[in-house]
Scaffold this active site. Structure first.
Site, PDB file in Angstrom:
ATOM      1  N   ASP A  13       0.813  -1.228   0.000  1.00  0.00           N
ATOM      2  CA  ASP A  13       0.000   0.000   0.000  1.00  0.00           C
ATOM      3  C   ASP A  13       0.844   1.274   0.000  1.00  0.00           C
ATOM      4  OD1 ASP A  13      -2.183  -1.723   0.153  1.00  0.00           O
ATOM      5  OD2 ASP A  13      -2.162  -1.696   2.340  1.00  0.00           O
ATOM      6  N   LYS A  16       1.742   2.091  -5.141  1.00  0.00           N
ATOM      7  CA  LYS A  16       2.266   1.522  -6.396  1.00  0.00           C
ATOM      8  C   LYS A  16       1.340   1.818  -7.574  1.00  0.00           C
ATOM      9  CE  LYS A  16       2.288  -2.496  -4.311  1.00  0.00           C
ATOM     10  NZ  LYS A  16       2.091  -2.101  -2.906  1.00  0.00           N
ATOM     11  N   GLY A  40      -4.642  -4.295  -3.704  1.00  0.00           N
ATOM     12  CA  GLY A  40      -5.601  -3.249  -4.039  1.00  0.00           C
ATOM     13  C   GLY A  40      -4.792  -2.034  -4.438  1.00  0.00           C
ATOM     14  N   HIS A  41      -4.762  -1.739  -5.725  1.00  0.00           N
ATOM     15  CA  HIS A  41      -3.945  -0.634  -6.233  1.00  0.00           C
ATOM     16  C   HIS A  41      -4.872   0.498  -6.665  1.00  0.00           C
ATOM     17  CE1 HIS A  41      -0.349  -3.503  -7.163  1.00  0.00           C
ATOM     18  NE2 HIS A  41      -0.700  -3.490  -5.907  1.00  0.00           N
ATOM     19  N   GLN A 224       1.897  -6.152  -3.168  1.00  0.00           N
ATOM     20  CA  GLN A 224       2.341  -6.255  -1.769  1.00  0.00           C
ATOM     21  C   GLN A 224       3.618  -5.405  -1.584  1.00  0.00           C
ATOM     22  OE1 GLN A 224       1.366  -9.628  -3.342  1.00  0.00           O
ATOM     23  NE2 GLN A 224      -0.538  -8.615  -2.836  1.00  0.00           N
TER      24      GLN A 224
HETATM   25  P1  GDP Z   1      -0.798   0.299  -3.525  1.00  0.00           P
HETATM   26  O1  GDP Z   1      -1.381  -0.990  -3.053  1.00  0.00           O
HETATM   27  O2  GDP Z   1       0.678   0.372  -3.294  1.00  0.00           O
HETATM   28  O3  GDP Z   1      -1.163   0.621  -4.950  1.00  0.00           O
HETATM   29  O4  GDP Z   1      -1.435   1.433  -2.605  1.00  0.00           O
HETATM   30  P2  GDP Z   1      -2.983   1.556  -2.171  1.00  0.00           P
HETATM   31  O5  GDP Z   1      -3.764   2.024  -3.324  1.00  0.00           O
HETATM   32  O6  GDP Z   1      -3.428   0.321  -1.479  1.00  0.00           O
HETATM   33  O7  GDP Z   1      -2.874   2.637  -1.031  1.00  0.00           O
HETATM   34  C1  GDP Z   1      -2.334   3.900  -1.271  1.00  0.00           C
HETATM   35  C2  GDP Z   1      -3.426   4.929  -0.924  1.00  0.00           C
HETATM   36  O8  GDP Z   1      -2.844   6.198  -0.819  1.00  0.00           O
HETATM   37  C3  GDP Z   1      -4.484   5.060  -1.987  1.00  0.00           C
HETATM   38  O9  GDP Z   1      -5.690   5.431  -1.396  1.00  0.00           O
HETATM   39  C4  GDP Z   1      -3.949   6.195  -2.876  1.00  0.00           C
HETATM   40  O10 GDP Z   1      -4.973   6.886  -3.553  1.00  0.00           O
HETATM   41  C5  GDP Z   1      -3.323   7.065  -1.833  1.00  0.00           C
HETATM   42  N1  GDP Z   1      -2.147   7.844  -2.249  1.00  0.00           N
HETATM   43  C6  GDP Z   1      -1.165   7.506  -3.116  1.00  0.00           C
HETATM   44  N2  GDP Z   1      -0.211   8.466  -3.133  1.00  0.00           N
HETATM   45  C7  GDP Z   1      -0.603   9.410  -2.250  1.00  0.00           C
HETATM   46  C8  GDP Z   1      -0.025  10.631  -1.788  1.00  0.00           C
HETATM   47  O11 GDP Z   1       1.058  11.036  -2.183  1.00  0.00           O
HETATM   48  N3  GDP Z   1      -0.736  11.327  -0.863  1.00  0.00           N
HETATM   49  C9  GDP Z   1      -1.924  10.909  -0.366  1.00  0.00           C
HETATM   50  N4  GDP Z   1      -2.531  11.652   0.536  1.00  0.00           N
HETATM   51  N5  GDP Z   1      -2.494   9.762  -0.783  1.00  0.00           N
HETATM   52  C10 GDP Z   1      -1.835   9.024  -1.697  1.00  0.00           C
HETATM   53  P1  IMO Z   2      -0.947  -4.209  -2.195  1.00  0.00           P
HETATM   54  O1  IMO Z   2      -0.482  -4.746  -3.524  1.00  0.00           O
HETATM   55  C1  IMO Z   2      -0.946  -4.684   2.141  1.00  0.00           C
HETATM   56  C2  IMO Z   2      -0.981  -8.787   3.698  1.00  0.00           C
HETATM   57  C3  IMO Z   2      -2.236  -9.225   4.419  1.00  0.00           C
HETATM   58  C4  IMO Z   2      -1.641 -10.228   5.383  1.00  0.00           C
HETATM   59  C5  IMO Z   2      -0.533 -10.885   4.567  1.00  0.00           C
HETATM   60  C6  IMO Z   2      -0.948 -12.193   3.904  1.00  0.00           C
HETATM   61  O2  IMO Z   2      -2.240  -3.507  -2.244  1.00  0.00           O
HETATM   62  O3  IMO Z   2       0.149  -3.437  -1.554  1.00  0.00           O
HETATM   63  P2  IMO Z   2      -2.522 -12.874   1.880  1.00  0.00           P
HETATM   64  O4  IMO Z   2      -3.892 -12.436   1.513  1.00  0.00           O
HETATM   65  O5  IMO Z   2      -1.497 -12.569   0.863  1.00  0.00           O
HETATM   66  O6  IMO Z   2      -2.482 -14.297   2.334  1.00  0.00           O
HETATM   67  O7  IMO Z   2      -2.162 -12.009   3.201  1.00  0.00           O
HETATM   68  O8  IMO Z   2      -0.186  -9.943   3.561  1.00  0.00           O
HETATM   69  N1  IMO Z   2      -1.215  -8.251   2.326  1.00  0.00           N
HETATM   70  C7  IMO Z   2      -1.155  -6.946   2.005  1.00  0.00           C
HETATM   71  N2  IMO Z   2      -0.955  -5.863   2.783  1.00  0.00           N
HETATM   72  N3  IMO Z   2      -1.071  -4.542   0.813  1.00  0.00           N
HETATM   73  C8  IMO Z   2      -1.234  -5.618   0.018  1.00  0.00           C
HETATM   74  O9  IMO Z   2      -1.214  -5.543  -1.332  1.00  0.00           O
HETATM   75  C9  IMO Z   2      -1.336  -6.890   0.627  1.00  0.00           C
HETATM   76  N4  IMO Z   2      -1.522  -8.152   0.148  1.00  0.00           N
HETATM   77  C10 IMO Z   2      -1.447  -8.970   1.206  1.00  0.00           C
HETATM   78  O10 IMO Z   2      -2.840  -8.155   5.075  1.00  0.00           O
HETATM   79  O11 IMO Z   2      -1.032  -9.566   6.462  1.00  0.00           O
HETATM   80 MG    MG Z   3      -2.911  -1.659  -1.774  1.00  0.00          MG
END
Ligand code: GDP
Ligand code: IMO
Ligand code: MG
Length: 424
Positions: A13, A16, A40-41, A224
């Site tokens: 998270d 990415k 979840g991207h 991840q």
């Molecule tokens: P990912 O899994 O690495 O793609 O990241 P996620 O989407 O799960 O979580 C990142 C969250 O932060 C999302 O809600 C993005 O919209 C948000 N986000 C990304 N970059 C920034 C930033 O620079 N500032 C803020 N406030 N939010 C951001």
């Molecule tokens: P993105 O790509 C954050 C964590 C879960 C759990 C562990 C194992 O959005 O960054 P799994 O479902 O793979 O068996 O869970 O890994 N986990 C993540 N945490 N971002 C993710 O993906 C994750 N994918 C799995 O919360 O601790």
């Molecule tokens: Mg994510």
């Protein structure tokens, strides 16, 4: 030409999805190489927010092809749902020929999810905190040589293969108790299988290597984060794939010599969702502020993310494992109101100084040692140029670069595509 890799350096998270979307116009192919719909991207542009689970984050660019690579595990039901949602918003990558699937990618069956849930509920207080998407059991069947792959869906005996695996799962599940009814899920699965057969299946290793030969640009998108890597993360509190650069080689069929830039992405602080060690975790008001201001709730599961200060021993370890050549720092804006920011420079473990995340972090507490840097205390969400960056933030960036020994090339100051600065 070489494959560039973008991956997370923390526990996922890091942002990415957003950064892949920003970089996509420079690439001909975006390829997911591991993980599955546990990811979840999130992407934001034109006032719209999209969350992708399996589909690569290059999907919104009209010219870029997107590949779900052989290292990914695919839940056909979720993939279909993702594509249906995109369609509702006016995007139809299948019709436009912008999405292809690796024949060698393994499929998540409804019973894989039941196994995931049964295994978690059996762990009592030691739960991993899995997203319950069936990731672990699917990779177990892959390495156990029982799995079903995308390419198998076109074989005449696909249903028998499916049934054989389901029977095995049922026998395992019966040890945990009564097997829940999954007939609806099964019907949805076969409907989704029929749908994903309409998406071109490719030999991803050939596609990617042909692209390189033709001088086209390829970006591998990680899911991840490094600290969730099956080998190098805080085992067993990890996911079931190699989230590191090496995973891009096996997850796409790319030779190590053909890896180019490795773009490592991290937040200006730190989060983790699920169980496992988190040395810099904050259980106080500051932690709650980071969660609320940073909207730190899971994009896939909605769970509250654990929050804490930035952790240099963890980042240095991740940089070493991945061979990171450039860094992206996201969510700096979340720290806008902080007068002071803490940075964990090392740990004290068993009375000794530790500079890299250690093996025995679960059994032996690693106590974080902090330095304090000055906050910028101004809103940076709207800044458009490097020259507008407040001095205190410039100092924070310089401080991190000095310790991490890799340049920070991009600074993200908000979730929108446009809230991204290139640093020179
Ligand atoms: P990912 O899994 O690495 O793609 O990241 P996620 O989407 O799960 O979580 C990142 C969250 O932060 C999302 O809600 C993005 O919209 C948000 N986000 C990304 N970059 C920034 C930033 O620079 N500032 C803020 N406030 N939010 C951001
Ligand atoms: P993105 O790509 C954050 C964590 C879960 C759990 C562990 C194992 O959005 O960054 P799994 O479902 O793979 O068996 O869970 O890994 N986990 C993540 N945490 N971002 C993710 O993906 C994750 N994918 C799995 O919360 O601790
Ligand atoms: Mg994510």
């Amino acid at each position: 030409m070489k494959v560039d890799v973008l991956l997370g350096l923390q526990w996922g998270d890091e942002g990415k999805g957003k950064i892949v979307d920003v970089l996509t116009p420079d690439y001909d192919l975006i390829a997911r190489f591991q993980g599955g719909p546990n990811a979840g991207h999130t992407l934001e542009f034109d006032g719209q927010k999209y969350v992708l689970n399996t589909i690569p984050s290059g999907i919104f660019n009209p010219k870029t092809l997107n590949l779900i690579g052989n290292g990914v595990v695919i839940d056909p039901i979720i993939l279909k749902r993702e594509l249906d949602n995109l369609k509702k918003n006016g995007f139809d990558p299948v019709k436009e020929g912008k999405l292809v699937l690796a024949r060698r990618a393994h499929l998540i069956l409804p019973t894989h999810q039941l196994l995931d849930a049964a295994s978690e509920s059996n762990m009592g207080t030691k739960k991993i905190g899995s997203t319950l998407k069936g990731i672990g059991p699917t990779y177990m069947d892959k390495t156990g040589r029982n799995g079903i792959r995308v390419g198998d869906t076109t074989l005449p005996d696909f249903k028998e293969r499916y049934q054989k695996l389901v029977d095995k799962h049922k026998s395992i599940l019966s040890h945990y108790g009564e097997i829940p009814d999954f007939s609806e899920k099964e019907a949805a699965f076969f409907e989704a299988i029929a749908f994903i057969k309409t998406i071109p299946h490719v030999d991803s290793e050939q596609l990617v290597n042909n692209y390189l030969k033709e001088g086209k640009k390829v970006l591998a998108e990680g899911a991840q984060g490094t600290l969730l890597d099956i080998d190098f993360g805080s085992y067993p509190f990890v996911t079931s794939s190699n989230t590191t650069t090496a995973g891009a080689c096996t997850g796409l069929g790319v030779a190590p010599k053909n890896i180019g830039d490795v773009i490592g992405i991290f937040k200006a602080y730190c989060t983790r969702v699920g169980g496992g060690p988190f040395p810099t975790e904050l259980h106080d008001e500051t932690g709650e502020t980071l969660r609320q201001v940073g909207h730190e709730f899971g994009a896939t599961t909605g769970r509250a993310r654990r929050t804490g200060w930035i952790d240099l021993p963890a980042l240095k370890y991740a940089i070493m494992l991945n061979g990171v050549t450039e860094l992206v720092m996201t969510k700096a804006d979340v720290l806008n109101d902080f007068a002071e920011i803490k940075v964990c420079t090392h740990y004290i473990q068993n009375g000794e100084k530790v500079d890299l995340m250690p093996y025995d972090i679960i059994t032996h507490e690693a106590k974080p040692v902090y330095e304090t840097v000055k906050g910028w205390q101004e809103d940076i969400c709207h800044i458009k140029a490097e020259s507008e960056i407040p001095q205190a933030l410039k100092d924070y960036i310089a401080y991190l670069e000095k310790h991490l020994e890799v340049p920070i090339k991009y600074l993200s100051v908000g979730p929108d595509r446009l809230q991204t600065l290139v640093l020179n």
